[in-house]
Design a protein around this motif. Sequence first.
Motif, short mmCIF file in Angstrom:
data_model
loop_
_atom_site.label_atom_id
_atom_site.label_comp_id
_atom_site.label_asym_id
_atom_site.label_seq_id
_atom_site.Cartn_x
_atom_site.Cartn_y
_atom_site.Cartn_z
N UNK A 20 -5.61 0.47 -6.30
CA UNK A 20 -5.17 -0.34 -5.27
C UNK A 20 -4.91 -1.68 -5.45
N UNK A 21 -3.84 -2.54 -5.11
CA UNK A 21 -3.70 -3.87 -5.30
C UNK A 21 -5.11 -4.55 -4.37
N UNK A 22 -5.26 -5.59 -4.66
CA UNK A 22 -5.88 -6.46 -3.84
C UNK A 22 -5.66 -6.45 -2.28
N UNK A 23 -4.43 -6.60 -2.09
CA UNK A 23 -4.00 -6.66 -0.55
C UNK A 23 -4.26 -5.37 -0.05
N UNK A 24 -3.85 -3.98 -0.78
CA UNK A 24 -3.93 -2.88 -0.31
C UNK A 24 -5.47 -2.68 0.12
N UNK A 25 -6.35 -3.03 -0.75
CA UNK A 25 -7.65 -2.81 -0.60
C UNK A 25 -8.56 -3.54 0.56
N UNK A 30 -10.02 -3.17 6.27
CA UNK A 30 -9.98 -3.57 7.61
C UNK A 30 -9.60 -2.52 8.72
N UNK A 31 -9.32 -1.37 8.13
CA UNK A 31 -9.07 -0.27 8.87
C UNK A 31 -7.56 0.10 8.93
N UNK A 32 -6.64 -0.45 7.97
CA UNK A 32 -5.13 -0.11 8.00
C UNK A 32 -5.08 1.08 6.78
N UNK A 33 -4.74 2.37 7.28
CA UNK A 33 -4.67 3.08 6.19
C UNK A 33 -3.71 2.83 5.28
N UNK A 34 -3.68 3.28 3.98
CA UNK A 34 -2.76 3.03 2.92
C UNK A 34 -1.44 3.22 3.46
N UNK A 35 -0.99 4.46 3.93
CA UNK A 35 0.31 5.11 4.25
C UNK A 35 0.86 4.10 5.56
N UNK A 36 -0.25 3.35 6.36
CA UNK A 36 0.54 2.63 7.08
C UNK A 36 0.66 1.10 7.06
N UNK A 37 0.30 0.77 5.87
CA UNK A 37 0.11 -0.71 5.44
C UNK A 37 1.57 -1.39 5.36
#
Length: 247
Positions: A20-25, A30-37
């Motif tokens: 994961x990138x820093x932003x994705x991590x 914070x509770x936002x799934x990767x597929x919804x980011x």
Amino acid sequence: MRGGVRTIKCKLYNEPDDNLTALQQILYNRGIPLEDQQEWLDAGYDDLISWKMLGEEKIKTACNCLFENIVNNNDIFLPIDCDQDGYGAGALLINFLYMIAPSYTEKHVKWAHHEGKIHGLTDMMNKIPEETKLVIITDAGSNDIGQHKELQSLGIDCICLDHHPVSINLKDSPAIIINVQSCDYPNKNLTGGGVVYKFCEAFNDIYCDGLFSVDYFFDLCAVSNIGDMADYRNKEIRAISLIGLLS
């Protein structure tokens, strides 16, 4: 500090993922799934929910009440809650009224601030000007049923534009209560400033044929939601904040 080395106790939200990138991590933590980011990051006008979801008929009734009081040049009074959401919600409504009816607003719209952390009508009944015919409570007032009934006995209409939990049976109150917690509106995180914004949207649509740009007040709507710590993971809150801060 041990042996001259400072130690810091910390707890990870989640274990780091090297993929994961820093932003994705951060968003994942914070509770936002990767597929919804990406959808969350791109939140905008398409993620705003219609004012009709707050209860179309009830909002139309509230708008009609305001319209009749404006047409009849009646005095309106607003209690202003002394927190960021209260200030933003009150300012949004007052500025909207000035936009659609400047001379009326200058002459007939009055307001007063609470002292301390009191909300709603609790300490406001003796501050209502004598000629008042409508009280609009922003960011509070849903549960002040005793004061609602007192206003009715004085011939004063009452509209509540609120987001706090409701502990009364709304049918027992003579006030028109628009509250995000007591309807089918899917975003329960919307704060008082957001409810006021939706009300102004409705009034503009119903009585002004969409003539005015309510978007002009998105900054106040955003500050209200941010100041009241609305859950920023919600796409509509994200959209309101982005639009408002960039406007």
